[in-house]
Design a protein around this motif. Sequence first.
Motif, mmCIF file in Angstrom:
data_model
loop_
_atom_site.group_PDB
_atom_site.id
_atom_site.type_symbol
_atom_site.label_atom_id
_atom_site.label_comp_id
_atom_site.label_asym_id
_atom_site.label_seq_id
_atom_site.Cartn_x
_atom_site.Cartn_y
_atom_site.Cartn_z
ATOM 1 N N LEU A 113 0.834 -1.199 0.000
ATOM 2 C CA LEU A 113 0.000 0.000 0.000
ATOM 3 C C LEU A 113 0.871 1.253 0.000
ATOM 4 O O LEU A 113 0.536 2.257 -0.650
ATOM 5 C CB LEU A 113 -0.921 0.004 1.219
ATOM 6 N N VAL A 114 1.993 1.210 0.714
ATOM 7 C CA VAL A 114 2.951 2.318 0.683
ATOM 8 C C VAL A 114 3.400 2.574 -0.757
ATOM 9 O O VAL A 114 3.428 3.726 -1.224
ATOM 10 C CB VAL A 114 4.173 2.019 1.581
ATOM 11 N N GLU A 115 3.748 1.506 -1.447
ATOM 12 C CA GLU A 115 4.172 1.634 -2.842
ATOM 13 C C GLU A 115 3.068 2.238 -3.704
ATOM 14 O O GLU A 115 3.322 3.108 -4.553
ATOM 15 C CB GLU A 115 4.575 0.265 -3.389
ATOM 16 N N TYR A 116 1.847 1.806 -3.485
ATOM 17 C CA TYR A 116 0.700 2.328 -4.247
ATOM 18 C C TYR A 116 0.514 3.816 -3.976
ATOM 19 O O TYR A 116 0.319 4.614 -4.911
ATOM 20 C CB TYR A 116 -0.561 1.545 -3.865
ATOM 21 N N TYR A 117 0.581 4.214 -2.690
ATOM 22 C CA TYR A 117 0.426 5.635 -2.347
ATOM 23 C C TYR A 117 1.511 6.479 -3.009
ATOM 24 O O TYR A 117 1.252 7.588 -3.494
ATOM 25 C CB TYR A 117 0.485 5.833 -0.832
ATOM 26 N N TYR A 118 2.727 5.956 -3.050
ATOM 27 C CA TYR A 118 3.834 6.688 -3.672
ATOM 28 C C TYR A 118 3.579 6.873 -5.169
ATOM 29 O O TYR A 118 3.704 7.982 -5.705
ATOM 30 C CB TYR A 118 5.149 5.957 -3.439
ATOM 31 N N LYS A 119 3.215 5.783 -5.828
ATOM 32 C CA LYS A 119 3.018 5.849 -7.278
ATOM 33 C C LYS A 119 1.829 6.724 -7.654
ATOM 34 O O LYS A 119 1.802 7.321 -8.739
ATOM 35 C CB LYS A 119 2.857 4.441 -7.843
ATOM 36 N N MET A 120 0.833 6.802 -6.753
ATOM 37 C CA MET A 120 -0.334 7.647 -7.011
ATOM 38 C C MET A 120 -0.094 9.090 -6.552
ATOM 39 O O MET A 120 -0.984 9.924 -6.636
ATOM 40 C CB MET A 120 -1.565 7.073 -6.297
ATOM 41 N N LYS A 121 1.122 9.352 -6.036
ATOM 42 C CA LYS A 121 1.542 10.679 -5.573
ATOM 43 C C LYS A 121 0.770 11.159 -4.349
ATOM 44 O O LYS A 121 0.594 12.361 -4.122
ATOM 45 C CB LYS A 121 1.449 11.710 -6.703
ATOM 46 N N PHE A 122 0.312 10.193 -3.537
ATOM 47 C CA PHE A 122 -0.291 10.535 -2.248
ATOM 48 C C PHE A 122 0.848 10.589 -1.222
ATOM 49 O O PHE A 122 0.955 9.763 -0.317
ATOM 50 C CB PHE A 122 -1.318 9.485 -1.834
ATOM 51 N N PHE A 123 1.719 11.582 -1.372
ATOM 52 C CA PHE A 123 2.981 11.560 -0.637
ATOM 53 C C PHE A 123 2.819 11.740 0.879
ATOM 54 O O PHE A 123 3.522 11.102 1.657
ATOM 55 C CB PHE A 123 3.925 12.627 -1.200
ATOM 56 N N THR A 124 1.907 12.593 1.297
ATOM 57 C CA THR A 124 1.715 12.780 2.738
ATOM 58 C C THR A 124 1.249 11.480 3.387
ATOM 59 O O THR A 124 1.738 11.085 4.451
ATOM 60 C CB THR A 124 0.686 13.903 3.006
ATOM 61 N N LYS A 125 0.326 10.814 2.728
ATOM 62 C CA LYS A 125 -0.178 9.533 3.235
ATOM 63 C C LYS A 125 0.918 8.474 3.187
ATOM 64 O O LYS A 125 1.071 7.666 4.109
ATOM 65 C CB LYS A 125 -1.377 9.100 2.398
ATOM 66 N N CYS A 126 1.692 8.495 2.120
ATOM 67 C CA CYS A 126 2.792 7.547 1.964
ATOM 68 C C CYS A 126 3.812 7.717 3.084
ATOM 69 O O CYS A 126 4.261 6.744 3.691
ATOM 70 C CB CYS A 126 3.464 7.760 0.604
ATOM 71 N N VAL A 127 4.167 8.955 3.395
ATOM 72 C CA VAL A 127 5.168 9.233 4.437
ATOM 73 C C VAL A 127 4.681 8.760 5.800
ATOM 74 O O VAL A 127 5.399 8.069 6.532
ATOM 75 C CB VAL A 127 5.501 10.744 4.477
#
Length: 348
Positions: free
Chosen positions: A250-264
């Motif tokens: 899910l971290v990878e998905y958030y990064y690729k979708m540019k949901f960076f705050t959520k990813c961090v």
Amino acid sequence: MKLTCEKLPKNPFNTSLSQYAAKNQMLIQWLKEKTDHYSHANLVDKALQTLKERIRRGDAMAYFLRGQLYFEEGWYEEALEQFEEIKEKDHQATYQLGVMYYDGLGTATNAEKGVEYMKKIIDSPCPKARHLQFAAAYNLGRAHYEGNGVHRSDEEAERLWLFAADNGNPKASVKAQCILGLYYSTKEPKELEKAFYWHSEACGNGNLESQGALGLMYFYGQGIPQNTEAALHCLTEAAGRGNVYAQGHLVEYYYKMKFFTKCVAFSKRIADYDEVHDIPMIAQVTDCLPEFITRGMAMASFYYARCLQLGLGITKDEATANHYYSQACRLNPALANELHTLLIHQKI
């Protein structure tokens, strides 16, 4: 793929420690009167006192329950001694001895002896051993897969796991159903349709590892047509239940979708799990394989490092980024190398 043993199956004859304690009115009354003594240590001490008294009165089941309490508390030497004392009279004790000798819990590892006890369970005609036989078959399959205590044979492991899985029976070995899914997706040549089938059966029976695996199979169209909605549903549910490998993806998905705050926010929490203490604990609670827990942590560490390096969703900090890159490499060198290669080719 490093496997783990199957936990002691629930006894249909109503002999679990919790059920036993719940039926003991003395313990219930004590809990009501001593609401300030709800600490784990006090409860364990009271349980041991209660079991000692029941043993004194001749309650045969109390012997096993005391050994099982020792086992669950990690007092393996005491558990081993208790189980050895009653192994000829209690099939559950025999099963636990098989696990303990195979994995070296409270004693030196003796895979041959562990296998012997598991075969004894499988071959027993006693009705009271029946609920243990699927789990024992899974464990024996594990021994053949690993080549410990018996000759190494993927074919024999597969045969035993298929028996243990019992066509998806929820009362059989759900762990065997999950492991068959992993086995068919990693063997050469891969049999992804079979892998999907067995992960579906295991997931339907509550297996957390398989729920995460199904999410990835849907995401990449492995053994089933690609379905992002179904993939995210499986991954999100599995992650919420504690599947660290699903969390990493899910971290990878958030990064690729540019949901960076959520990813961090998500990746830092996972990356900061303690390797020594948290991985064994998560494996114990979720019954997920440590190998995949570690992979999930490595993936989260890498993407957190990438966000720190580029200042995505967080203040740029190259020194801290290097720390988490190093952590990803330490946790899983092969995965870190694969992700670094994607980075070099500007795919991350």
